[in-house]
Write an enzyme that holds these catalytic residues in place. Structure first.
Site, PDB file in Angstrom:
ATOM      1  N   ARG A   1     -27.875 -51.735   9.561  1.00 55.19           N
ATOM      2  CA  ARG A   1     -27.685 -52.128   8.168  1.00 55.19           C
ATOM      3  C   ARG A   1     -26.387 -51.566   7.582  1.00 55.19           C
ATOM      4  O   ARG A   1     -25.766 -52.177   6.732  1.00 55.19           O
ATOM      5  CB  ARG A   1     -28.878 -51.626   7.365  1.00 55.19           C
ATOM      6  CG  ARG A   1     -29.104 -52.400   6.112  1.00 55.19           C
ATOM      7  CD  ARG A   1     -30.429 -52.068   5.503  1.00 55.19           C
ATOM      8  NE  ARG A   1     -30.787 -50.671   5.765  1.00 55.19           N
ATOM      9  CZ  ARG A   1     -31.919 -50.110   5.426  1.00 55.19           C
ATOM     10  NH1 ARG A   1     -32.828 -50.817   4.820  1.00 55.19           N
ATOM     11  NH2 ARG A   1     -32.177 -48.843   5.681  1.00 55.19           N
TER      12      ARG A   1
ATOM     13  N   LYS B   1     -42.039 -48.089  22.174  1.00 50.57           N
ATOM     14  CA  LYS B   1     -43.248 -47.595  21.540  1.00 50.57           C
ATOM     15  C   LYS B   1     -42.906 -46.990  20.181  1.00 50.57           C
ATOM     16  O   LYS B   1     -41.749 -46.625  19.975  1.00 50.57           O
ATOM     17  CB  LYS B   1     -43.938 -46.577  22.428  1.00 50.57           C
ATOM     18  CG  LYS B   1     -43.187 -45.236  22.555  1.00 50.57           C
ATOM     19  CD  LYS B   1     -43.973 -44.273  23.367  1.00 50.57           C
ATOM     20  CE  LYS B   1     -44.890 -43.443  22.518  1.00 50.57           C
ATOM     21  NZ  LYS B   1     -44.337 -42.136  22.181  1.00 50.57           N
TER      22      LYS B   1
ATOM     23  N   LYS C   1     -38.888 -42.951  35.186  1.00 50.25           N
ATOM     24  CA  LYS C   1     -38.553 -41.648  35.776  1.00 50.25           C
ATOM     25  C   LYS C   1     -38.539 -41.762  37.301  1.00 50.25           C
ATOM     26  O   LYS C   1     -39.381 -42.433  37.890  1.00 50.25           O
ATOM     27  CB  LYS C   1     -39.576 -40.589  35.333  1.00 50.25           C
ATOM     28  CG  LYS C   1     -39.426 -40.237  33.844  1.00 50.25           C
ATOM     29  CD  LYS C   1     -40.271 -39.056  33.467  1.00 50.25           C
ATOM     30  CE  LYS C   1     -40.275 -38.850  31.966  1.00 50.25           C
ATOM     31  NZ  LYS C   1     -39.205 -37.999  31.464  1.00 50.25           N
TER      32      LYS C   1
ATOM     33  N   GLU D   1     -45.317 -29.863  27.282  1.00 49.49           N
ATOM     34  CA  GLU D   1     -43.998 -29.732  26.654  1.00 49.49           C
ATOM     35  C   GLU D   1     -43.891 -28.386  25.956  1.00 49.49           C
ATOM     36  O   GLU D   1     -44.881 -27.885  25.428  1.00 49.49           O
ATOM     37  CB  GLU D   1     -43.802 -30.840  25.618  1.00 49.49           C
ATOM     38  CG  GLU D   1     -43.791 -32.230  26.203  1.00 49.49           C
ATOM     39  CD  GLU D   1     -43.485 -33.266  25.138  1.00 49.49           C
ATOM     40  OE1 GLU D   1     -42.298 -33.584  24.964  1.00 49.49           O
ATOM     41  OE2 GLU D   1     -44.416 -33.727  24.461  1.00 49.49           O
TER      42      GLU D   1
ATOM     43  N   HIS E   1     -47.906 -43.010  28.139  1.00 48.11           N
ATOM     44  CA  HIS E   1     -47.309 -42.340  29.301  1.00 48.11           C
ATOM     45  C   HIS E   1     -48.355 -41.880  30.326  1.00 48.11           C
ATOM     46  O   HIS E   1     -48.236 -42.157  31.519  1.00 48.11           O
ATOM     47  CB  HIS E   1     -46.481 -41.132  28.867  1.00 48.11           C
ATOM     48  CG  HIS E   1     -45.420 -41.448  27.856  1.00 48.11           C
ATOM     49  ND1 HIS E   1     -44.739 -42.636  27.844  1.00 48.11           N
ATOM     50  CD2 HIS E   1     -44.919 -40.732  26.828  1.00 48.11           C
ATOM     51  CE1 HIS E   1     -43.862 -42.632  26.847  1.00 48.11           C
ATOM     52  NE2 HIS E   1     -43.959 -41.492  26.216  1.00 48.11           N
TER      53      HIS E   1
HETATM   54  C1  BG6 Z   1     -42.114 -39.637  23.726  1.00 53.63           C
HETATM   55  C2  BG6 Z   1     -43.033 -38.978  22.740  1.00 53.63           C
HETATM   56  O1  BG6 Z   1     -42.558 -40.944  24.003  1.00 53.63           O
HETATM   57  O2  BG6 Z   1     -42.085 -38.881  24.922  1.00 53.63           O
HETATM   58  C3  BG6 Z   1     -42.592 -37.560  22.467  1.00 53.63           C
HETATM   59  O3  BG6 Z   1     -43.043 -39.709  21.528  1.00 53.63           O
HETATM   60  C4  BG6 Z   1     -42.440 -36.793  23.758  1.00 53.63           C
HETATM   61  O4  BG6 Z   1     -43.503 -36.902  21.597  1.00 53.63           O
HETATM   62  C5  BG6 Z   1     -41.601 -37.562  24.763  1.00 53.63           C
HETATM   63  O5  BG6 Z   1     -41.836 -35.551  23.458  1.00 53.63           O
HETATM   64  C6  BG6 Z   1     -41.622 -36.885  26.118  1.00 53.63           C
HETATM   65  O6  BG6 Z   1     -40.685 -37.484  26.962  1.00 53.63           O
HETATM   66  P1  BG6 Z   1     -39.976 -36.668  28.128  1.00 53.63           P
HETATM   67  O7  BG6 Z   1     -39.195 -37.697  28.857  1.00 53.63           O
HETATM   68  O8  BG6 Z   1     -39.152 -35.624  27.480  1.00 53.63           O
HETATM   69  O9  BG6 Z   1     -41.084 -36.079  28.951  1.00 53.63           O
END
Ligand code: BG6
Length: 481
Positions: free
Chosen positions: A51, A148, A182, A216, A240
Site C-alpha cells: 500500500r 498460514k 526443511k 523453541e 507443522h
Molecule cells: C511459525 C510459527 O509458523 O513457525 C512461529 O508461527 C514459530 O510461532 C515458527 O516460531 C517456527 O519456525 P522455525 O522454522 O523457526 O522452527
C-alpha cells in the site's frame, strides 16, 4: 561435495505485502540467496507490491537493508547485490481499491512463469484474487502462494478455500507450510523410501512409539496479539507438527508426486483418533529472565497455551497400538526439533539379564545441527564379559557431506523455487488443511467449554511436570531437549 543447482525458468514474482515482516525476514533474503547460487535466471523479475506510496528505488533500498540484517556478511557481496537489485521493481497497489492495478498489469510479461505471493492477512486474499482477475493480470496458469494461518478452524479454512477457488484451480494454489521445506523433513522421505532397511520395520510390530518435538527458546514477545488468539495448537500443532506426523506415518506413495504424497498424508489425518483431554498437557511459561507469557501478550487473564504435549493414536493397520507423542512449546530449555522413532526391544534376549537390553532409536534432527542418528546395540568393549551398550551411528550432514551441506537452502527458498518450477509436492492441499482443522476443532472446543487455565512452566524448562508424568504413566520418557 558441490550440490547441483538447476536454474529455474524466467519468472515474474509479485509479492503482495512486500514491505511486511515475512517479506523482509524470509522471502527477499531467500530470493537473494537463490540468486547468488545461480538458481534464478538473469531475466527473473521480482515485483514488490504494497500500500505504501513509494518508488522502486525506495523499496530496493529497504530490501538491501533487510537482506543485510538477515544474512551474515559472508553470504553477500556488493556486486551480486547490485545485480540482484536490477531484478526488483515496486508498485503501490490498493488491495481494496483500484489504485495501482493498471500499473501492475503493465509490468507483467506475457511469456514467463507468473506467481503471486499473498504475504498479507487472509482477510485480503479474496480482494487480491478478485482484482488479479478483474484487471486481467493473472493468467490461467498463474500460481498463487498463501501463508498460514490458513483459517482458525474448519469453517474459516473452508471459506478461504472457497474464496480462492472462485478464481484459481487447486493446481494453481500453493499453501505454504515452511516445515515441509526443511531439508531434513525431505530427508525423512529419502530415509524411509530410499532404503530397504527401515520401511519393513516401520510399523506397530516393530515401533514402540514415536516422539515429535518442536521446542523453541524464543517466547512470543512482539507477536503477542496474533499468538494469544492462536496458541500452540493453532500456531504449531495443526500445521507443522501435523505435517511431520503425516510424513512419518503415511503409507509409501506410489510416486513422489504432489497428489500421490498428499493423498497419503490426508489418509493419516483422517485416521487420527479423537484425543481425550487426559492425553493432553497444556502449559504457559512463567517469567524467567524474560517476561512471562501473560506479560508478553499483555493479557493477564489469558488462557492460551504456549506449550502442548499430547498422545495420538492412528487407527489403521500399520500403527494400531503405537502412540505418537507430540510436544511443542515456546521459551523452552533449548531450540530443538526432531522426530524420534523408538523401536521395540528384541523379543527375546539370548544374553544374561545383567547384560542389559536396549532398543534401537532413530532420530531425525530438523534443527539445529540437521542430521540423522541411529542408536544400535553393541558389546561394551573390554574384558568385562557380554555387557551391552548402545552407540550412535551418527550422520550429521555437515560432518558426512562437508561444510557446504550444512549450508542448505532455507525452507522458504526451496519452496519459492518449487512454486516457480510448478511442483506442489511440498505444499498443502485444501482438503488436507480442512481435515487437519476437523481433527483440531473438537479439542479446542473442549478447552473453551472447560475454560481451564494452562499449567504453568518455568521459562527455560522442558514444560510442565505433567507432560513428563503423562509419559511416565505409559512407562516411557521424553527425549532430552
Ligand atoms: C511459525 C510459527 O509458523 O513457525 C512461529 O508461527 C514459530 O510461532 C515458527 O516460531 C517456527 O519456525 P522455525 O522454522 O523457526 O522452527
Amino acid at each position: 561435495m558441490v550440490s547441483r543447482v538447476i536454474p529455474v525458468e524466467a519468472f515474474d514474482l509479485v509479492i503482495f505485502g512486500a514491505t511486511g515482516d515475512l517479506a523482509r525476514r524470509k522471502i527477499l533474503p531467500g530470493l537473494y540467496r537463490r540468486f547468488c547460487d545461480g538458481q534464478m535466471p538473469q531475466d527473473a523479475c521480482i515485483i514488490g507490491a504494497a500500500r505504501t506510496e513509494q518508488d522502486s528505488a525506495a523499496w530496493i533500498a529497504q530490501t538491501v537493508e533487510a537482506i543485510e540484517s538477515y544474512l551474515p556478511a559472508s553470504k553477500r557481496d556488493a556486486n551480486t547485490m547490485a545485480a540482484f537489485c536490477e531484478r526488483l521493481r515496486y508498485v503501490a497497489v490498493d488491495a481494496m481499491g483500484d489504485a495501482g492495478w493498471a500499473a501492475l498489469a503493465q509490468m507483467m510479461r506475457p511469456d514467463v512463469v507468473q506467481a503471486f505471493y499473498f504475504s498479507v492477512a487472509p482477510s485480503l486474499f479474496g480482494a487480491l484474487a478478485e482484482r488479479l482477475h478483474h484487471f486481467n493480470i493473472a493468467r490461467q496458469d498463474a500460481r498463487i502462494v498463501v501463508e498460514k494461518p490458513f483459517g482458525r478452524d474448519r469453517e474459516t479454512a473452508r471459506a478461504l478455500n472457497a474464496t480462492l477457488a472462485a478464481h484459481f484451480n487447486e493446481t494453481q494454489i500453493y499453501r505454504i507450510d515452511h516445515y515441509l521445506g526443511k531439508e531434513t523433513v525431505q530427508n525423512l522421505m529419502a530415509v524411509r523410501f530410499g532404503n530397504t532397511l527401515f520401511e519393513p520395520l516401520w510399523n506397530a510390530q516393530y515401533v514402540d512409539h514415536v516422539q515429535i518435538t518442536v521446542a523453541e527458546e524464543v517466547g512470543v514477545g512482539g507477536r503477542g496479539a496474533y499468538y494469544d488468539k492462536s496458541g500452540a495448537m493453532r500456531d504449531m500443532v495443526q500445521n507443522h507438527l501435523m505435517q511431520l506426523l503425516c510424513l512419518t506415518a503415511m503409507e509409501p506413495p506410489a510416486r513422489f508426486e504432489p497428489d500421490a504424497v498428499r493423498d497419503e498424508k490426508l489418509k493419516v489425518i483422517r485416521a487420527l483418533e479423537p484425543v481425550a483431554q487426559k492425553q493432553i498437557v497444556r502449559g504457559q511459561y512463567q517469567a524467567g529472565s524474560n517476561p512471562s507469557y501473560l506479560a508478553d501478550v499483555e493479557n493477564p487473564g489469558s488462557r492460551t497455551e504456549s506449550f502442548i504435549a499430547m498422545k495420538l493414536m492412528i487407527a489403521n493397520w500399520r500403527w494400531n497400538g503405537t502412540p505418537f507423542y507430540l510436544r511443542t512449546g515456546k521459551r523452552m530449555k533449548a531450540r530443538k526439533s526432531e522426530i524420534v522413532i523408538h523401536f521395540k526391544t528384541p523379543p527375546h534376549s539370548i544374553f544374561d539379564a545383567d547384560a542389559g537390553r536396549m532398543a534401537n532409536v532413530l532420530s531425525i534432527r530438523l534443527q539445529p545441527d540437521e542430521g540423522i542418528d541411529l542408536r544400535v546395540t553393541i558389546k561394551e568393549p573390554g574384558p568385562g564379559g557380554m555387557r551391552l551398550i548402545d552407540v550412535p551411528l551418527d550422520m550429521s550432514f555437515a560432518e558426512a557431506l562437508g561444510p557446504e551441506a550444512a549450508d542448505v537452502p532455507d525452507a522458504y527458498e526451496r519452496l519459492i523455487m518449487d512454486v516457480i518450477r510448478g511442483n506442489q509436492t511440498l505444499f498443502m492441499r485444501g482438503d488436507e488443511v480442512e481435515a487437519a482443522w476437523a481433527w483440531t476443532d473438537p479439542i479446542i472446543a473442549a478447552w473453551e467449554a472447560q475454560g481451564a487455565r494452562p499449567l504453568p512452566y518455568a521459562a527455560g524448562s522442558t514444560g510442565p511436570e505433567e507432560a513428563a508424568i503423562m509419559m511416565h504413566q505409559d512407562g516411557r520418557r521424553w527425549q532430552d531437549i
